[in-house]
Write a protein that holds these residues in place. Structure first.
Motif, mmCIF file in Angstrom:
data_model
loop_
_atom_site.group_PDB
_atom_site.id
_atom_site.type_symbol
_atom_site.label_atom_id
_atom_site.label_comp_id
_atom_site.label_asym_id
_atom_site.label_seq_id
_atom_site.Cartn_x
_atom_site.Cartn_y
_atom_site.Cartn_z
ATOM 1 N N GLU A 138 8.100 -9.281 18.827
ATOM 2 C CA GLU A 138 7.472 -8.041 18.401
ATOM 3 C C GLU A 138 8.228 -7.428 17.230
ATOM 4 O OE1 GLU A 138 4.671 -6.770 19.436
ATOM 5 O OE2 GLU A 138 4.317 -8.131 21.120
ATOM 6 N N VAL A 139 7.553 -6.579 16.495
ATOM 7 C CA VAL A 139 8.189 -5.870 15.387
ATOM 8 C C VAL A 139 9.160 -4.840 15.944
ATOM 9 C CG1 VAL A 139 7.816 -4.332 13.429
ATOM 10 C CG2 VAL A 139 6.217 -6.207 13.855
ATOM 11 N N ASP A 140 10.382 -4.875 15.435
ATOM 12 C CA ASP A 140 11.399 -3.907 15.827
ATOM 13 C C ASP A 140 11.489 -2.782 14.795
ATOM 14 O OD1 ASP A 140 13.391 -3.808 18.090
ATOM 15 O OD2 ASP A 140 14.732 -3.387 16.416
ATOM 16 N N ALA A 141 11.366 -3.145 13.521
ATOM 17 C CA ALA A 141 11.400 -2.155 12.436
ATOM 18 C C ALA A 141 10.940 -2.829 11.153
ATOM 19 C CB ALA A 141 12.809 -1.593 12.258
ATOM 20 N N ILE A 142 10.436 -2.012 10.235
ATOM 21 C CA ILE A 142 10.069 -2.492 8.903
ATOM 22 C C ILE A 142 10.712 -1.546 7.908
ATOM 23 C CG2 ILE A 142 8.199 -3.183 7.355
ATOM 24 C CD1 ILE A 142 6.331 -3.204 9.766
ATOM 25 N N ALA A 143 11.437 -2.102 6.943
ATOM 26 C CA ALA A 143 12.167 -1.278 5.981
ATOM 27 C C ALA A 143 11.744 -1.616 4.562
ATOM 28 C CB ALA A 143 13.669 -1.480 6.139
ATOM 29 N N THR A 144 11.425 -0.592 3.798
ATOM 30 C CA THR A 144 11.106 -0.765 2.386
ATOM 31 C C THR A 144 11.434 0.516 1.641
ATOM 32 O OG1 THR A 144 9.358 -1.214 0.772
ATOM 33 C CG2 THR A 144 8.707 -0.061 2.780
ATOM 34 N N GLU A 145 11.855 0.373 0.389
ATOM 35 C CA GLU A 145 12.119 1.531 -0.460
ATOM 36 C C GLU A 145 10.986 1.761 -1.448
ATOM 37 O OE1 GLU A 145 15.870 0.880 -2.325
ATOM 38 O OE2 GLU A 145 17.006 0.861 -0.436
ATOM 39 N N ASP A 146 9.958 0.915 -1.398
ATOM 40 C CA ASP A 146 8.842 1.055 -2.328
ATOM 41 C C ASP A 146 7.854 2.104 -1.812
ATOM 42 O OD1 ASP A 146 7.285 -0.258 -4.712
ATOM 43 O OD2 ASP A 146 5.843 -0.010 -3.075
ATOM 44 N N PRO A 147 7.489 3.090 -2.621
ATOM 45 C CA PRO A 147 6.608 4.167 -2.137
ATOM 46 C C PRO A 147 5.209 3.684 -1.758
ATOM 47 C CG PRO A 147 7.010 4.365 -4.506
ATOM 48 C CD PRO A 147 7.966 3.345 -3.997
ATOM 49 N N THR A 148 4.695 2.668 -2.449
ATOM 50 C CA THR A 148 3.360 2.163 -2.124
ATOM 51 C C THR A 148 3.361 1.442 -0.785
ATOM 52 O OG1 THR A 148 2.747 1.936 -4.451
ATOM 53 C CG2 THR A 148 1.477 0.656 -2.865
ATOM 54 N N LEU A 149 4.323 0.569 -0.584
ATOM 55 C CA LEU A 149 4.416 -0.132 0.690
ATOM 56 C C LEU A 149 4.694 0.850 1.829
ATOM 57 C CD1 LEU A 149 6.473 -3.303 -0.338
ATOM 58 C CD2 LEU A 149 3.995 -3.000 -0.285
ATOM 59 N N SER A 150 5.527 1.853 1.567
ATOM 60 C CA SER A 150 5.802 2.881 2.577
ATOM 61 C C SER A 150 4.550 3.672 2.915
ATOM 62 C CB SER A 150 6.892 3.828 2.090
ATOM 63 O OG SER A 150 8.138 3.188 2.002
ATOM 64 N N ALA A 151 3.750 3.983 1.891
ATOM 65 C CA ALA A 151 2.522 4.745 2.127
ATOM 66 C C ALA A 151 1.567 3.962 3.019
ATOM 67 C CB ALA A 151 1.863 5.084 0.799
ATOM 68 N N TYR A 152 1.475 2.651 2.768
ATOM 69 C CA TYR A 152 0.620 1.836 3.631
ATOM 70 C C TYR A 152 1.133 1.855 5.066
ATOM 71 C CZ TYR A 152 -1.254 -1.997 6.229
ATOM 72 O OH TYR A 152 -1.827 -2.721 7.243
ATOM 73 N N LEU A 153 2.420 1.635 5.236
ATOM 74 C CA LEU A 153 2.990 1.571 6.590
ATOM 75 C C LEU A 153 2.813 2.889 7.339
ATOM 76 C CD1 LEU A 153 6.231 -0.432 5.771
ATOM 77 C CD2 LEU A 153 4.282 -1.247 7.119
ATOM 78 N N ASP A 154 2.953 4.006 6.629
ATOM 79 C CA ASP A 154 2.743 5.308 7.262
ATOM 80 C C ASP A 154 1.296 5.450 7.726
ATOM 81 O OD1 ASP A 154 5.368 5.992 6.803
ATOM 82 O OD2 ASP A 154 4.949 7.217 5.034
ATOM 83 N N LEU A 155 0.361 5.009 6.888
ATOM 84 C CA LEU A 155 -1.051 5.119 7.229
ATOM 85 C C LEU A 155 -1.396 4.190 8.396
ATOM 86 C CD1 LEU A 155 -3.806 6.348 6.530
ATOM 87 C CD2 LEU A 155 -4.141 4.483 4.894
ATOM 88 N N GLU A 156 -0.839 3.003 8.380
ATOM 89 C CA GLU A 156 -1.079 2.072 9.478
ATOM 90 C C GLU A 156 -0.538 2.638 10.790
ATOM 91 O OE1 GLU A 156 -0.338 -2.556 9.633
ATOM 92 O OE2 GLU A 156 1.429 -1.490 10.379
#
Length: 269
Positions: free
Chosen positions: A152-170
């Motif tokens: 299972e996913v434990d964590a996802i880390a990114t400093e990119d604002p676009t990828l972060s925006a997607y992850l927040d929405l998901e």
């Protein structure tokens, strides 16, 4: 461990939050490629080789079923998914006497689906309302020396604002359905001290931003029209995010790699 329904009769798993369209199947193919290395290593090191009977829960179009066949070599393997479309796709991919595909709810399996020497599920618990209850149910389908392997996913880390925006929405969309992407820490905490817990390990995976953005673009398209998303986000906002992800996927915008941390759990003998 808590449960919303009695052990052995849990609440239904319900449908896959990301859908089962052709696009969703293609997105799962990309996801399978991204996580193949970590899953292969997990199976090689933690599953007993050549089990008599193995079960792949939430098999989707059959990518994990194929990986299990190639990695641990079960005499018989059963792929289970609640989507008729995904089960049909898996049947087209895999056709031999060792493999059976079943369209069923992972939390309400037929009674004859039992005595498994190996049960594997990858990124399925995050789509269930009570992951710990599901673990109890699946352990009940193991043979005396069977093992349950969970990734299972434990964590996802990114400093990119676009990828972060997607992850927040998901995360917002999943939470609205009682689910969570990074379910690993909660499951590990709930199983801490469990007498059947044989291993609890974390592995990291670095994925190039264009690859992650391609998977995110496809995923967003499968669920952006869901009522809980459309009611709280303007179409222009969603289109802008999709376009920004596409630019990263096409290499037209730079973005740093994204890191997945995966929780790998083993329960059983």
């Amino acid at each position: 461990m808590s449960s919303e329904a009695p052990v052995g009769r849990p609440a239904s798993a319900g449908g896959y939050t990301f859908g089962d369209s052709d696009l969703a199947a293609r997105q799962l193919a990309l996801v399978a490629a991204i996580f193949a290395k970590s899953t292969r290593q997990f199976l090689i090191t933690r599953a007993r080789p050549a089990p008599e009977f193995a079960i792949d829960l939430g098999c989707g179009p059959g990518f994990t079923t194929e990986l299990m066949r190639a990695t641990v070599g079960p005499a018989r393997i059963l792929g289970v998914d609640s989507s008729p479309a995904f089960v049909a796709a898996a049947a087209k991919r895999i056709a031999d006497d060792r493999t059976r595909l079943l369209c069923a709810d992972a939390l309400d399996l037929p009674l004859e689906v039992a005595d498994a020497d190996l049960i594997f599920a990858r990124m399925l618990l995050g789509h269930l309302r009570d992951p710990l209850a599901a673990v109890d149910v699946w352990r009940g389908r193991l043979s005396e020396r069977g093992r349950l392997l969970l990734e299972e996913v434990d964590a996802i880390a990114t400093e990119d604002p676009t990828l972060s925006a997607y992850l927040d929405l998901e995360s917002e969309m999943l939470a609205a359905n009682g689910h969570a992407a990074a379910v690993g820490p909660g499951v590990a905490e709930g199983l801490r001290g469990h007498p059947a817990l044989g291993a609890d390990q974390v592995t990291s995976l670095i994925v190039p931003a264009p690859v992650a953005a391609r998977a995110f673009t496809m995923s967003l398209e499968t669920w952006r029209s869901r009522p809980e998303v459309a009611s709280s986000h303007d179409p222009e906002e969603l289109s802008a995010l999709a376009q920004a992800l596409e630019r990263i996927a096409q290499g037209e915008a730079e973005a740093r790699p994204i890191a997945w941390r995966l929780r790998q759990l083993v329960l059983g003998a």
